[in-house]
Motif scaffolding. Structure first.
Motif, PDB file in Angstrom:
ATOM      1  N   ALA A 126       0.837  -1.204   0.000  1.00  0.00           N
ATOM      2  CA  ALA A 126       0.000   0.000   0.000  1.00  0.00           C
ATOM      3  C   ALA A 126       0.872   1.255   0.000  1.00  0.00           C
ATOM      4  O   ALA A 126       0.596   2.208  -0.728  1.00  0.00           O
ATOM      5  CB  ALA A 126      -0.914  -0.020   1.216  1.00  0.00           C
ATOM      6  N   ALA A 127       1.932   1.214   0.807  1.00  0.00           N
ATOM      7  CA  ALA A 127       2.812   2.378   0.890  1.00  0.00           C
ATOM      8  C   ALA A 127       3.463   2.638  -0.464  1.00  0.00           C
ATOM      9  O   ALA A 127       3.548   3.789  -0.925  1.00  0.00           O
ATOM     10  CB  ALA A 127       3.865   2.151   1.957  1.00  0.00           C
ATOM     11  N   GLU A 128       3.887   1.552  -1.117  1.00  0.00           N
ATOM     12  CA  GLU A 128       4.571   1.714  -2.403  1.00  0.00           C
ATOM     13  C   GLU A 128       3.629   2.295  -3.451  1.00  0.00           C
ATOM     14  O   GLU A 128       3.985   3.191  -4.213  1.00  0.00           O
ATOM     15  CB  GLU A 128       5.103   0.362  -2.853  1.00  0.00           C
ATOM     16  N   ILE A 129       2.369   1.783  -3.464  1.00  0.00           N
ATOM     17  CA  ILE A 129       1.387   2.274  -4.435  1.00  0.00           C
ATOM     18  C   ILE A 129       1.089   3.758  -4.171  1.00  0.00           C
ATOM     19  O   ILE A 129       1.079   4.573  -5.082  1.00  0.00           O
ATOM     20  CB  ILE A 129       0.084   1.445  -4.355  1.00  0.00           C
ATOM     21  N   SER A 130       0.859   4.096  -2.892  1.00  0.00           N
ATOM     22  CA  SER A 130       0.544   5.490  -2.556  1.00  0.00           C
ATOM     23  C   SER A 130       1.687   6.410  -2.987  1.00  0.00           C
ATOM     24  O   SER A 130       1.459   7.513  -3.459  1.00  0.00           O
ATOM     25  CB  SER A 130       0.368   5.665  -1.053  1.00  0.00           C
ATOM     26  N   LEU A 142      -4.771  -3.574  -6.797  1.00  0.00           N
ATOM     27  CA  LEU A 142      -4.221  -2.222  -6.671  1.00  0.00           C
ATOM     28  C   LEU A 142      -3.583  -1.778  -7.990  1.00  0.00           C
ATOM     29  O   LEU A 142      -3.733  -0.627  -8.409  1.00  0.00           O
ATOM     30  CB  LEU A 142      -3.200  -2.155  -5.529  1.00  0.00           C
ATOM     31  N   THR A 143      -2.900  -2.707  -8.655  1.00  0.00           N
ATOM     32  CA  THR A 143      -2.308  -2.370  -9.954  1.00  0.00           C
ATOM     33  C   THR A 143      -3.407  -1.998 -10.946  1.00  0.00           C
ATOM     34  O   THR A 143      -3.282  -1.013 -11.687  1.00  0.00           O
ATOM     35  CB  THR A 143      -1.500  -3.567 -10.512  1.00  0.00           C
ATOM     36  N   ASN A 144      -4.492  -2.769 -10.947  1.00  0.00           N
ATOM     37  CA  ASN A 144      -5.610  -2.456 -11.839  1.00  0.00           C
ATOM     38  C   ASN A 144      -6.197  -1.087 -11.513  1.00  0.00           C
ATOM     39  O   ASN A 144      -6.545  -0.328 -12.419  1.00  0.00           O
ATOM     40  CB  ASN A 144      -6.709  -3.521 -11.717  1.00  0.00           C
ATOM     41  N   THR A 145      -6.317  -0.791 -10.213  1.00  0.00           N
ATOM     42  CA  THR A 145      -6.864   0.508  -9.823  1.00  0.00           C
ATOM     43  C   THR A 145      -5.977   1.629 -10.361  1.00  0.00           C
ATOM     44  O   THR A 145      -6.475   2.604 -10.931  1.00  0.00           O
ATOM     45  CB  THR A 145      -6.961   0.608  -8.284  1.00  0.00           C
ATOM     46  N   VAL A 146      -4.664   1.459 -10.219  1.00  0.00           N
ATOM     47  CA  VAL A 146      -3.746   2.493 -10.721  1.00  0.00           C
ATOM     48  C   VAL A 146      -3.854   2.608 -12.236  1.00  0.00           C
ATOM     49  O   VAL A 146      -3.929   3.694 -12.797  1.00  0.00           O
ATOM     50  CB  VAL A 146      -2.285   2.156 -10.319  1.00  0.00           C
ATOM     51  N   ASN A 205      -9.215   7.345  -4.415  1.00  0.00           N
ATOM     52  CA  ASN A 205      -9.036   6.585  -3.178  1.00  0.00           C
ATOM     53  C   ASN A 205      -9.310   5.117  -3.435  1.00  0.00           C
ATOM     54  O   ASN A 205     -10.124   4.766  -4.287  1.00  0.00           O
ATOM     55  CB  ASN A 205     -10.024   7.053  -2.108  1.00  0.00           C
ATOM     56  N   VAL A 206      -8.646   4.307  -2.643  1.00  0.00           N
ATOM     57  CA  VAL A 206      -8.962   2.880  -2.687  1.00  0.00           C
ATOM     58  C   VAL A 206      -8.890   2.335  -1.258  1.00  0.00           C
ATOM     59  O   VAL A 206      -7.996   2.688  -0.497  1.00  0.00           O
ATOM     60  CB  VAL A 206      -8.026   2.119  -3.669  1.00  0.00           C
ATOM     61  N   ASP A 207      -9.908   1.533  -0.892  1.00  0.00           N
ATOM     62  CA  ASP A 207      -9.913   0.897   0.432  1.00  0.00           C
ATOM     63  C   ASP A 207      -9.307  -0.486   0.301  1.00  0.00           C
ATOM     64  O   ASP A 207      -9.672  -1.243  -0.593  1.00  0.00           O
ATOM     65  CB  ASP A 207     -11.357   0.740   0.943  1.00  0.00           C
ATOM     66  N   ASP A 220      -0.886   8.490  -7.992  1.00  0.00           N
ATOM     67  CA  ASP A 220      -1.671   9.577  -7.422  1.00  0.00           C
ATOM     68  C   ASP A 220      -2.943   8.979  -6.813  1.00  0.00           C
ATOM     69  O   ASP A 220      -4.035   9.199  -7.304  1.00  0.00           O
ATOM     70  CB  ASP A 220      -2.021  10.563  -8.548  1.00  0.00           C
ATOM     71  N   LEU A 221      -2.759   8.224  -5.758  1.00  0.00           N
ATOM     72  CA  LEU A 221      -3.862   7.426  -5.218  1.00  0.00           C
ATOM     73  C   LEU A 221      -3.675   7.284  -3.708  1.00  0.00           C
ATOM     74  O   LEU A 221      -2.573   7.022  -3.237  1.00  0.00           O
ATOM     75  CB  LEU A 221      -3.816   6.042  -5.881  1.00  0.00           C
ATOM     76  N   THR A 222      -4.765   7.481  -2.974  1.00  0.00           N
ATOM     77  CA  THR A 222      -4.681   7.286  -1.519  1.00  0.00           C
ATOM     78  C   THR A 222      -5.182   5.889  -1.183  1.00  0.00           C
ATOM     79  O   THR A 222      -6.307   5.536  -1.537  1.00  0.00           O
ATOM     80  CB  THR A 222      -5.578   8.310  -0.789  1.00  0.00           C
ATOM     81  N   VAL A 223      -4.340   5.111  -0.544  1.00  0.00           N
ATOM     82  CA  VAL A 223      -4.755   3.764  -0.139  1.00  0.00           C
ATOM     83  C   VAL A 223      -5.162   3.829   1.336  1.00  0.00           C
ATOM     84  O   VAL A 223      -4.360   4.162   2.192  1.00  0.00           O
ATOM     85  CB  VAL A 223      -3.622   2.739  -0.329  1.00  0.00           C
ATOM     86  N   ARG A 224      -6.462   3.547   1.591  1.00  0.00           N
ATOM     87  CA  ARG A 224      -6.938   3.559   2.985  1.00  0.00           C
ATOM     88  C   ARG A 224      -6.950   2.125   3.483  1.00  0.00           C
ATOM     89  O   ARG A 224      -7.760   1.318   3.017  1.00  0.00           O
ATOM     90  CB  ARG A 224      -8.339   4.177   3.049  1.00  0.00           C
TER      91      ARG A 224
END
Ligand SMILES: Nc1ncnc2c1ncn2[C@@H]1O[C@H](COP(=O)(O)OP(=O)(O)OP(=O)(O)O)[C@@H](O)[C@H]1O
Ligand SMILES: [Mg+2]
Length: 316
Positions: A199-203, A237-241, A248-250, A207-211
């Motif tokens: 999550a930290a790496e993706i954030s 998460l990759t798909n979301t990006v 945002n993504v939970d 340009d995405l907040t991972v909650r």
């Protein structure tokens, strides 16, 4: 009852009814036939044909159900089997079809398991080589550059420091790729830490907040299950990006009465009518591998939600 018997009985019933009507009814046929008599006969024939068609449809209904099941079956989404009660050819056919389905699903499961384990092994090898070979060489280059940095003339110093910077960021990138290929933290620190790092790496890089929300009292999970949960979260998460255009993504991992649930829900544009690719198919295969249930849901305006439910049996 056999298919032959069923059809024969249905036909016999219709013909007997028609004959009884002829015998008991007030109908007579002159020679040559009168127009009204022909009309009555044609109407009678129509009734007999309609009754026959309706009964045949009823008689062949199980075959129709079987055909529908055969055309819509998807081995990646196992559903309930067709009911096969009683005796006869149709029941036997349904039973054979169900057995064939069991075998195909099992074989598909085996080959998916084999392919995925080969893939994981290959990723591990590439990650190892990236880390040990390329990473070490670049580290050596960095050290060399540092050593000569003091000796080079003033005007070349800025350029050299640029080269050092590029080398350093390449080294970081290689370490990141290696980490993505082989989630070392998963083995060393466990699922939660690995998911936090992911999550930290993706954030950090998108340009995405991972909650994140992780239950503290998760049961101990099999290594295989942890790897599946990690890979599914990673693909989501990759798909979301890549596709969602979300802000945002939970990322939720929690225990439910049915088992452990991973949920990834973004607020992006949703799946629309996009076709499933290797990523989603891979998630389905991984889910099947550990007997988990994967569901994808998306509605316009409410993003995409992926849930993976690992039933209690998957826990160590
Ligand atoms: N979170 C999401 N939001 C919007 N669309 C998505 C999302 N996830 C997947 N999709 C859509 O579903 C399609 C299939 O996704 P899938 O992960 O199977 O393949 P892919 O990401 O295109 O390729 P890859 O095989 O590299 O994963 C994507 O092309 C995209 O259109
Ligand atoms: Mg994908």
């Amino acid at each position: 009852m056999s298919l032959f018997g069923r059809i024969f009985l249905l036909n016999a019933a219709v013909l007997s009814a028609a004959t009884a009507l002829l015998v008991l009814g007030p109908v007579t046929v002159s020679t040559p036939a009168l127009f009204t008599e022909v009309l009555i006969l044609v109407a009678g024939l129509a009734v007999v044909l309609v009754a026959n068609a309706a009964l045949l449809r009823f008689g062949l209904a199980p075959l129709k159900r079987l055909t529908r099941a055969m055309t819509t079956i998807d081995l990646l989404r196992p559903g309930p089997r067709l009911a096969a009660e009683g005796h006869g050819e149709i029941t036997e056919l349904i039973r054979t079809f169900n057995t064939m389905l069991d075998r195909l699903e099992a074989e598909r499961g085996f080959s998916a398991a084999r392919a995925l384990s080969v893939q994981e092994a290959e990723r591990r090898r590439v990650a190892q080589e990236l880390h040990d070979e390329v990473g070490q060489s670049l580290t050596a280059v960095l050290l060399g550059l540092k050593r000569v940095a003091d000796d080079v003339p003033e005007q070349a110093r800025a350029e050299l420091s640029q080269v050092q910077e590029t080398t350093r960021s390449t080294l970081d990138e290689i370490r990141r790729i290696a980490r993505r290929l082989r989630p070392g933290v998963l083995e060393e620190l466990g699922l939660i830490s690995a998911l936090k790092a992911l999550a930290a790496e993706i954030s950090e890089h998108a340009d995405l907040t991972v909650r994140r929300k992780f239950d503290q009292d998760l049961p101990r999970l099999d290594d295989e299950v942890e790897l599946v949960l990690y890979r599914v979260a990673q693909e989501c998460l990759t798909n979301t990006v890549r596709h969602a255009r979300a802000g945002n993504v939970d990322l939720v991992l929690r225990t439910t009465p049915e088992g452990v649930e991973l949920r990834v829900h973004d607020d992006g544009r949703g799946l629309g009518d996009s076709v499933e690719g290797a990523g989603i198919t891979g998630m389905r295969e991984r889910a099947l591998l550990i007997g988990a249930r994967l569901t994808l849901r998306s509605a316009p305006g409410s993003g995409t939600e992926v849930r993976l439910l690992v039933p209690a049996a998957g826990q160590a």
